[in-house]
Write a protein that holds these residues in place. Structure first.
Motif, PDB file in Angstrom:
ATOM      1  N   TRP A 176       0.819  -1.260   0.148  1.00 34.09           N
ATOM      2  CA  TRP A 176       0.062   0.000  -0.021  1.00 34.09           C
ATOM      3  C   TRP A 176       0.870   1.278  -0.164  1.00 34.09           C
ATOM      4  CZ3 TRP A 176      -5.360  -0.218  -0.048  1.00 34.09           C
ATOM      5  CH2 TRP A 176      -5.807  -1.381   0.110  1.00 34.09           C
ATOM      6  N   GLU A 177       0.289   2.457  -0.102  1.00 31.18           N
ATOM      7  CA  GLU A 177       0.984   3.718  -0.131  1.00 31.18           C
ATOM      8  C   GLU A 177       0.047   4.727   0.677  1.00 31.18           C
ATOM      9  OE1 GLU A 177       2.620   5.006  -3.790  1.00 31.18           O
ATOM     10  OE2 GLU A 177       1.623   7.094  -3.589  1.00 31.18           O
ATOM     11  N   PHE A 178       0.623   5.678   1.210  1.00 37.78           N
ATOM     12  CA  PHE A 178      -0.102   6.885   1.799  1.00 37.78           C
ATOM     13  C   PHE A 178       0.820   8.042   1.319  1.00 37.78           C
ATOM     14  CE2 PHE A 178       2.117   5.531   5.760  1.00 37.78           C
ATOM     15  CZ  PHE A 178       2.843   6.599   6.047  1.00 37.78           C
ATOM     16  N   PHE A 230       9.173  17.549  -4.880  1.00 40.78           N
ATOM     17  CA  PHE A 230       9.890  18.613  -4.258  1.00 40.78           C
ATOM     18  C   PHE A 230       9.830  19.962  -5.248  1.00 40.78           C
ATOM     19  CE2 PHE A 230      13.953  20.993  -4.669  1.00 40.78           C
ATOM     20  CZ  PHE A 230      13.982  21.375  -3.454  1.00 40.78           C
ATOM     21  N   SER A 231       9.478  20.984  -4.604  1.00 37.07           N
ATOM     22  CA  SER A 231       9.490  22.098  -5.294  1.00 37.07           C
ATOM     23  C   SER A 231      10.077  23.365  -4.420  1.00 37.07           C
ATOM     24  CB  SER A 231       8.261  22.453  -5.856  1.00 37.07           C
ATOM     25  OG  SER A 231       7.324  22.729  -4.733  1.00 37.07           O
ATOM     26  N   THR A 232      10.452  24.215  -5.090  1.00 37.12           N
ATOM     27  CA  THR A 232      10.983  25.519  -4.497  1.00 37.12           C
ATOM     28  C   THR A 232       9.843  26.434  -5.219  1.00 37.12           C
ATOM     29  OG1 THR A 232      12.367  26.342  -5.888  1.00 37.12           O
ATOM     30  CG2 THR A 232      13.479  25.032  -4.130  1.00 37.12           C
ATOM     31  N   ILE A 308       9.174  18.452  -9.038  1.00 31.01           N
ATOM     32  CA  ILE A 308      10.063  17.298  -9.522  1.00 31.01           C
ATOM     33  C   ILE A 308       9.899  15.931  -8.495  1.00 31.01           C
ATOM     34  CG2 ILE A 308      11.549  18.440 -11.011  1.00 31.01           C
ATOM     35  CD1 ILE A 308      13.833  17.673  -8.756  1.00 31.01           C
ATOM     36  N   GLU A 309       9.712  14.847  -9.179  1.00 29.83           N
ATOM     37  CA  GLU A 309       9.617  13.500  -8.390  1.00 29.83           C
ATOM     38  C   GLU A 309      11.098  12.705  -8.165  1.00 29.83           C
ATOM     39  OE1 GLU A 309       7.544  10.059 -10.014  1.00 29.83           O
ATOM     40  OE2 GLU A 309       6.567   9.987  -7.826  1.00 29.83           O
ATOM     41  N   ASP A 310      11.751  12.783  -7.053  1.00 24.75           N
ATOM     42  CA  ASP A 310      12.905  11.767  -6.982  1.00 24.75           C
ATOM     43  C   ASP A 310      12.340  10.577  -6.672  1.00 24.75           C
ATOM     44  OD1 ASP A 310      15.193  10.592  -6.505  1.00 24.75           O
ATOM     45  OD2 ASP A 310      16.141  12.071  -5.502  1.00 24.75           O
TER      46      ASP A 310
HETATM   47  P1  ADP Z   1       2.425   9.562  -8.436  1.00 21.43           P
HETATM   48  O1  ADP Z   1       1.669   9.676  -9.512  1.00 21.43           O
HETATM   49  O2  ADP Z   1       3.872   9.515  -8.304  1.00 21.43           O
HETATM   50  O3  ADP Z   1       1.890   8.202  -7.644  1.00 21.43           O
HETATM   51  P2  ADP Z   1       0.914  10.917  -6.032  1.00 21.43           P
HETATM   52  O4  ADP Z   1      -0.390  11.331  -6.178  1.00 21.43           O
HETATM   53  O5  ADP Z   1       1.099   9.479  -5.113  1.00 21.43           O
HETATM   54  O6  ADP Z   1       1.995  10.711  -7.290  1.00 21.43           O
HETATM   55  O7  ADP Z   1       1.898  11.899  -5.154  1.00 21.43           O
HETATM   56  C1  ADP Z   1       2.101  13.217  -5.481  1.00 21.43           C
HETATM   57  C2  ADP Z   1       2.838  13.765  -4.520  1.00 21.43           C
HETATM   58  O8  ADP Z   1       3.107  15.095  -5.061  1.00 21.43           O
HETATM   59  C3  ADP Z   1       1.917  14.277  -3.328  1.00 21.43           C
HETATM   60  O9  ADP Z   1       2.433  13.964  -1.892  1.00 21.43           O
HETATM   61  C4  ADP Z   1       1.798  15.840  -3.270  1.00 21.43           C
HETATM   62  O10 ADP Z   1       1.710  16.427  -1.973  1.00 21.43           O
HETATM   63  C5  ADP Z   1       2.911  16.105  -3.935  1.00 21.43           C
HETATM   64  N1  ADP Z   1       2.861  17.340  -4.578  1.00 21.43           N
HETATM   65  C6  ADP Z   1       2.190  18.012  -5.272  1.00 21.43           C
HETATM   66  N2  ADP Z   1       2.565  19.105  -5.739  1.00 21.43           N
HETATM   67  C7  ADP Z   1       3.711  19.474  -5.282  1.00 21.43           C
HETATM   68  C8  ADP Z   1       4.696  20.550  -5.073  1.00 21.43           C
HETATM   69  N3  ADP Z   1       4.230  21.839  -5.759  1.00 21.43           N
HETATM   70  N4  ADP Z   1       5.769  20.356  -4.714  1.00 21.43           N
HETATM   71  C9  ADP Z   1       5.964  19.328  -3.768  1.00 21.43           C
HETATM   72  N5  ADP Z   1       5.110  18.206  -3.740  1.00 21.43           N
HETATM   73  C10 ADP Z   1       4.079  18.364  -4.429  1.00 21.43           C
END
Ligand code: ADP
Ligand code: MN
Ligand code: MN
Ligand code: MN
Length: 340
Positions: A176-178, A230-232, A308-310
């Motif tokens: 699962w994931e949260f 992550f974002s700035t 971006i997503e690491d």
């Molecule tokens: P995935 O498609 O990778 O499964 P998820 O919906 O599980 O994506 O997670 C996306 C995440 O991105 C959430 O935890 C959300 O809080 C985060 N997120 C959305 N916008 C931003 C932002 N501007 N900066 C950082 N994190 C963000």
């Protein structure tokens, strides 16, 4: 009336720290005192002078005990008041402070796996379930295992006021994931640790173990990660900063390894290049690419701003560490590039 305060802290177990907690009865919640514990039983002290200090840093309602009872997340200090070496929160505080003007925010996707005895929940005794395909965001008893625990966990996170923003069933049965976020680095990390505490405690009530192991089932089964979004401020306003951040994470092989080596135990078993991962030692980024180290979501390219997503951090990463590394690397590069 007296209240029960559950003091929660992160121990010194290596390679992956564990959560510890104990209860203190207080006359009320007006004053939450520092407390102590025996560090020799938590891998946080050796020998005689084993007292360590619990310094309360975050107090939330205790959704398990209810009423006026509270959860008290703590930093671990030495008796002289300096941070213990296991205290990664103290290191994050410094870096977050240094780059506070860039207004970093994070969303972390916590994957995890339920185990019943030695098998993932949903794996039949002495055999294997049907191969991956229908479990991700699955519906129905054939696909989904442990939903009653997951729902209760979500309710409890909400009752505690955590920044939880979603849940989903994952690619492997019992997985699962949260998600926590999007909030600043300290909040996402504190909330993540409290959410983990609530996960373990909730699963415990069902006789189920929740694990953050990066590769809980060997073979053709997805591992468990903690994708860190992550974002700035600059990244939320323009694409140039998005690219600078992506480039900075792969600037040198040394930089790549500095991150990956602190992204959680057993990362090489998970980041193989299969199962929606990139190889652990080869950095890449790309739009919409779930096979890259770092993904730029498609709508971020469309809107030319966002986050971006690491994808590399393991489920068992310490959020205080991954957020610190990302701020340190990306914010330094953005500052140097004058994109703040
Ligand atoms: P995935 O498609 O990778 O499964 P998820 O919906 O599980 O994506 O997670 C996306 C995440 O991105 C959430 O935890 C959300 O809080 C985060 N997120 C959305 N916008 C931003 C932002 N501007 N900066 C950082 N994190 C963000
Ligand atoms: Mn997700
Ligand atoms: Mn996921
Ligand atoms: Mn993701």
């Amino acid at each position: 009336m007296a209240i029960k305060a559950e003091y929660i802290w992160i121990d010194g177990t290596k390679p992956t720290a564990k959560l510890r907690s104990k209860t203190r009865v207080l006359p009320n919640a007006d004053k939450i005192p520092t407390w102590g514990f025996d560090g020799s039983s938590t891998n946080q002290a050796e020998g005689h002078a084993s007292d360590r200090v619990l310094d309360p840093v975050r107090v939330v309602p205790d959704p398990i005990r209810g009423g006026e009872h509270i959860l008290v997340l703590c930093e671990v200090l030495e008796t002289d008041g300096t941070p213990h070496e296991s205290n990664n929160r103290a290191l994050l505080r410094e870096v977050a402070e240094r780059y506070a003007d860039q207004e970093s925010i994070f969303g972390i996707e916590q994957e995890y796996t339920f185990f019943k005895g030695s098998r993932p929940l949903g794996f039949p005794e002495g055999g294997y379930p049907a191969p991956q395909g229908g479990y991700y965001c699955g519906v129905g008893a054939e696909e989904v295992f442990g939903r009653e625990i997951v729902e209760l966990h979500l309710d409890r996170c909400l009752d505690a006021g955590l920044a939880i923003c979603g849940i989903n069933a994952e690619v492997m049965p019992g997985q699962w994931e949260f998600q926590i976020g999007p909030v600043d680095a300290l909040t996402v990390s504190d909330d993540m640790w409290i959410a983990r505490y609530l996960l373990y405690r909730t699963a415990e009530e069902f006789g189920i173990d929740a694990t953050l192991d990066a590769k809980p089932a060997r073979g053709d089964w997805n591992g468990a990660g903690a994708h860190t979004n992550f974002s700035t401020k600059a990244m939320r306003e323009g694409y140039e900063a998005i690219i600078t951040a992506c480039e900075s994470l792969g600037a040198t092989q040394e930089k790549v390894l500095e991150h990956v080596n602190q992204y959680g135990d057993d990362i090489q078993s998970r980041l193989t290049g299969k199962h929606e991962t990139a190889p652990w030692n080869v950095y890449s980024y790309g739009v919409s690419n779930r096979g890259a180290s770092v993904r730029i979501p498609w709508q971020v390219e469309v809107e030319q701003k966002g986050y971006i997503e690491d994808r590399r951090p393991n489920a068992n990463v310490d959020p205080y560490v991954v957020t610190r590394l990302m701020i340190n690397t990306c914010c330094e590069a953005l500052e140097k590039a004058g994109q703040v």
